[in-house]
Design a protein around this motif. Structure first.
Motif, mmCIF file in Angstrom:
data_model
loop_
_atom_site.group_PDB
_atom_site.id
_atom_site.type_symbol
_atom_site.label_atom_id
_atom_site.label_comp_id
_atom_site.label_asym_id
_atom_site.label_seq_id
_atom_site.Cartn_x
_atom_site.Cartn_y
_atom_site.Cartn_z
ATOM 1 N N LYS A 195 0.834 -1.203 0.000
ATOM 2 C CA LYS A 195 0.000 0.000 0.000
ATOM 3 C C LYS A 195 0.870 1.254 0.000
ATOM 4 C CE LYS A 195 -3.623 2.293 2.714
ATOM 5 N NZ LYS A 195 -4.431 2.228 3.963
ATOM 6 N N GLU A 196 1.944 1.228 0.766
ATOM 7 C CA GLU A 196 2.866 2.363 0.792
ATOM 8 C C GLU A 196 3.529 2.550 -0.571
ATOM 9 O OE1 GLU A 196 7.121 3.164 2.924
ATOM 10 O OE2 GLU A 196 5.484 2.526 4.238
ATOM 11 N N GLN A 197 3.863 1.451 -1.234
ATOM 12 C CA GLN A 197 4.471 1.538 -2.563
ATOM 13 C C GLN A 197 3.500 2.141 -3.578
ATOM 14 O OE1 GLN A 197 5.875 -2.716 -2.578
ATOM 15 N NE2 GLN A 197 7.656 -1.803 -3.608
ATOM 16 N N ILE A 198 2.266 1.653 -3.615
ATOM 17 C CA ILE A 198 1.329 2.139 -4.620
ATOM 18 C C ILE A 198 0.970 3.593 -4.356
ATOM 19 C CG2 ILE A 198 -0.902 1.527 -3.564
ATOM 20 C CD1 ILE A 198 0.152 0.921 -7.221
ATOM 21 N N THR A 199 0.909 3.983 -3.088
ATOM 22 C CA THR A 199 0.659 5.380 -2.745
ATOM 23 C C THR A 199 1.795 6.261 -3.255
ATOM 24 O OG1 THR A 199 -0.619 4.787 -0.778
ATOM 25 C CG2 THR A 199 0.297 7.014 -0.853
ATOM 26 N N GLY A 200 3.038 5.811 -3.054
ATOM 27 C CA GLY A 200 4.186 6.563 -3.537
ATOM 28 C C GLY A 200 4.185 6.715 -5.045
ATOM 29 N N TYR A 201 3.832 5.654 -5.759
ATOM 30 C CA TYR A 201 3.784 5.725 -7.224
ATOM 31 C C TYR A 201 2.707 6.701 -7.699
ATOM 32 C CZ TYR A 201 6.590 1.426 -7.113
ATOM 33 O OH TYR A 201 7.567 0.492 -6.888
ATOM 34 N N LEU A 202 1.526 6.637 -7.075
ATOM 35 C CA LEU A 202 0.425 7.498 -7.509
ATOM 36 C C LEU A 202 0.728 8.974 -7.279
ATOM 37 C CD1 LEU A 202 -2.653 5.407 -6.341
ATOM 38 C CD2 LEU A 202 -2.025 5.950 -8.687
ATOM 39 N N LEU A 203 1.561 9.274 -6.301
ATOM 40 C CA LEU A 203 1.910 10.658 -6.001
ATOM 41 C C LEU A 203 3.238 11.067 -6.626
ATOM 42 C CD1 LEU A 203 0.858 10.778 -2.230
ATOM 43 C CD2 LEU A 203 -0.443 11.570 -4.215
ATOM 44 N N ALA A 204 3.815 10.196 -7.441
ATOM 45 C CA ALA A 204 5.113 10.457 -8.053
ATOM 46 C C ALA A 204 4.990 11.456 -9.205
ATOM 47 C CB ALA A 204 5.723 9.150 -8.551
ATOM 48 N N PRO A 205 6.093 12.112 -9.573
ATOM 49 C CA PRO A 205 6.059 13.173 -10.597
ATOM 50 C C PRO A 205 5.467 12.754 -11.936
ATOM 51 C CG PRO A 205 8.152 13.206 -9.436
ATOM 52 C CD PRO A 205 7.433 11.981 -8.961
ATOM 53 N N LYS A 206 5.717 11.511 -12.385
ATOM 54 C CA LYS A 206 5.254 11.100 -13.705
ATOM 55 C C LYS A 206 3.894 10.406 -13.676
ATOM 56 C CE LYS A 206 9.884 10.798 -15.704
ATOM 57 N NZ LYS A 206 10.875 9.938 -16.412
ATOM 58 N N CYS A 207 3.228 10.477 -12.529
ATOM 59 C CA CYS A 207 1.904 9.852 -12.391
ATOM 60 C C CYS A 207 0.836 10.871 -12.002
ATOM 61 C CB CYS A 207 1.956 8.723 -11.372
ATOM 62 S SG CYS A 207 2.942 7.303 -11.896
ATOM 63 N N GLN A 208 1.070 12.127 -12.324
ATOM 64 C CA GLN A 208 0.117 13.167 -11.918
ATOM 65 C C GLN A 208 -1.252 13.007 -12.574
ATOM 66 O OE1 GLN A 208 0.963 15.563 -9.382
ATOM 67 N NE2 GLN A 208 2.400 13.859 -9.288
ATOM 68 N N THR A 209 -1.321 12.273 -13.687
ATOM 69 C CA THR A 209 -2.608 12.025 -14.342
ATOM 70 C C THR A 209 -3.277 10.749 -13.845
ATOM 71 O OG1 THR A 209 -1.485 10.837 -16.122
ATOM 72 C CG2 THR A 209 -1.885 13.206 -16.449
ATOM 73 N N SER A 210 -2.560 9.985 -13.037
ATOM 74 C CA SER A 210 -3.085 8.693 -12.589
ATOM 75 C C SER A 210 -4.208 8.882 -11.578
ATOM 76 C CB SER A 210 -1.969 7.849 -11.964
ATOM 77 O OG SER A 210 -0.950 7.594 -12.897
ATOM 78 N N GLN A 211 -5.291 8.183 -11.799
ATOM 79 C CA GLN A 211 -6.410 8.212 -10.860
ATOM 80 C C GLN A 211 -6.590 6.898 -10.122
ATOM 81 O OE1 GLN A 211 -9.539 10.027 -13.667
ATOM 82 N NE2 GLN A 211 -9.918 11.069 -11.727
#
Length: 456
Positions: free
Chosen positions: A102-118
């Motif tokens: 959960k911590e990993q997926i949260t980090g990815y979703l808030l990462a610079p290249k995932c700003q469009t990820s919902q």
């Protein structure tokens, strides 16, 4: 192109000791197909800017193939094996591996290249959970589901329906089980500052007795009332909405945000049999507000204190709970723990979709002194301290909600603060949010919005 998948055969094909590559090849790639992504709409090892996500996906559009451009993903996936080496990987909610994933997926979703990820997902083909991102918030979109042959088709259908019907709004309940901590003031000024940031906002006043929010904005109950909509399915809840407008410097009327006002009829549901008189009980408000989640950016619910039908309904309708406290109001600090430990698990059990989640507390109307901070931190430490064997430790389940920046290495007890400012409390008399009247108040509430919701 989507193909018909025999999921029983798929699950049989995955060995009990499958490591991550096997889960990726025999499960996740087929899952992406079932969710409607063609082979050129996903990639592996997507560089998020905070490490590589195992998969990322997005629909192609305007000749842009995601597998080629590899930009602006909508979904990212963290995959685990069923085992790693000789260790079994248990992704059930609450386990250490679940918390890590959960911590990993949260980090990815808030990462610079995932700003469009919902959307984000974690899975090891035994368990699976979908997450949603809204601004700086990552929250469960489903509960963590154990996959079986009997339910896998239903699970995939449920996830695909969510992906295909992305909600626009984040629903925020401003709540603390202790009164007098500025819930209504926070709701009004947060709504005003979000509107200044070009967000479309709906405010719901679900206080059956005081209705302070409705009064402070100078609004009156309309012909169609929220209290009537709770029991009469023939009524359209959209008709309860009133616009809160203000005149600009040129004297022109400017729409600020929409409000569903409190009304006198709500008090009839305060009796002992109140919930039995409403179909679906405390779930009814959530059902009513569902019509708005694709229309607004934010829905703010001002909930009354005490764990009654009204506060329970407000929390049950929310994605996240924002809890004002006061540094010198120790009951507000203790009652926040009650919300986190007792009330939220009760609602999560009813909803069965992983939500809502609590956000870290903040100090409201704070006049900081060295002595006041010392007293508040001593009280918080007392709330957090639990026994583990012979030792006293800080409760790891509560710690992130009080001292979110605290680690064993960094003894950081910072709590976000909205400073005391006299104009905020007096603004209600002018029927205008303080954040729209004074630069300093606007700065305070913009920082609040940025701390929890908005990217700066």
């Amino acid at each position: 192109m989507m193909t018909t998948i025999n999921w029983n055969q798929v699950l049989d094909s995955i060995s009990d000791n499958a490591e991550e590559p096997e889960v990726e090849d025999r499960f996740v790639k087929l899952l992406l197909n079932a969710l409607g992504f063609s082979s050129d709409e996903w990639v592996q090892q997507f560089k998020t800017g905070k490490g590589p996500a195992d998969f990322a996906a997005r629909k192609n559009h305007d000749g842009d193939k995601f597998s080629v451009s590899k930009i602006n993903p909508n979904l990212v996936i963290e995959v685990k094996g069923r085992v790693s080496g000789k260790a079994i990987i248990n992704l059930a909610e609450g386990t250490p591996m679940y918390k890590k994933a959960k911590e990993q997926i949260t980090g990815y979703l808030l990462a610079p290249k995932c700003q469009t990820s919902q959307w984000g997902m974690i899975t090891n083909s035994t368990d699976i959970q979908l997450f949603r991102r809204h601004g700086k918030i990552v929250l469960p979109a489903t509960n963590c589901m154990r996959i079986t042959k009997d339910n896998i088709s239903d699970i995939i259908t449920r996830i695909k329906k969510l992906l295909d019907n992305q909600p626009k709004a984040l629903t925020i309940c401003i709540y603390n089980d202790k009164g007098g901590v500025g819930k209504t003031t926070t709701t009004i000024n947060l709504a005003a500052i979000l509107r200044q940031q070009q967000k479309k906002v709906l405010v719901v006043d679900f206080d059956p007795q005081q209705g302070d929010l409705t009064d402070s904005l100078g609004l009156q109950e309309g012909k169609v009332k929220l209290s009537d909509c709770l029991t009469d399915p023939a009524l359209n809840v959209k008709d309860t909405i009133q616009a809160f407008n203000l005149n600009n410097k040129a004297g022109q009327l400017v729409k600020m945000f929409d409000v569903i006002p409190s009304d006198s009829g709500l008090s009839k549901f305060m009796g002992y049999d109140y919930e039995a008189r409403i179909e679906k009980g405390s779930a009814r408000l959530r059902d009513l507000l569902d019509i708005f989640v694709r229309h607004y950016d934010y829905i703010l619910i001002d909930a009354p204190t005490n764990w009654t039908f009204f506060s329970k309904s407000s929390v049950r309708a929310a994605d996240v709970i924002l809890m004002p406290t006061e540094h010198n109001n120790f009951s507000s600090l203790k009652n926040a723990a009650k919300v986190i430990k007792d009330f939220l698990p009760e609602v999560k059990k009813l909803r069965q979709d992983g939500g809502p989640i609590a956000l870290p507390i903040f100090f409201n109307r704070h006049k900081e002194t060295e002595a006041s901070i010392k007293r508040a931190n001593a009280e918080i430490k007392a709330i957090l301290t639990v026994k583990k064997g012979e030792n006293d430790i800080l409760d790891p389940n509560l710690l992130p909600y009080y001292w979110p920046k605290y680690t064993k290495v960094a003894n950081d007890k910072t709590i976000f603060t909205v400073r005391e400012y006299e104009v905020v409390s007096s603004a209600a008399f002018s029927r205008k949010p303080a954040a729209l009247q004074h630069k300093k108040a606007a700065e305070y509430y913009l920082k609040l919005a940025q701390e929890y919701f908005l990217y700066e």
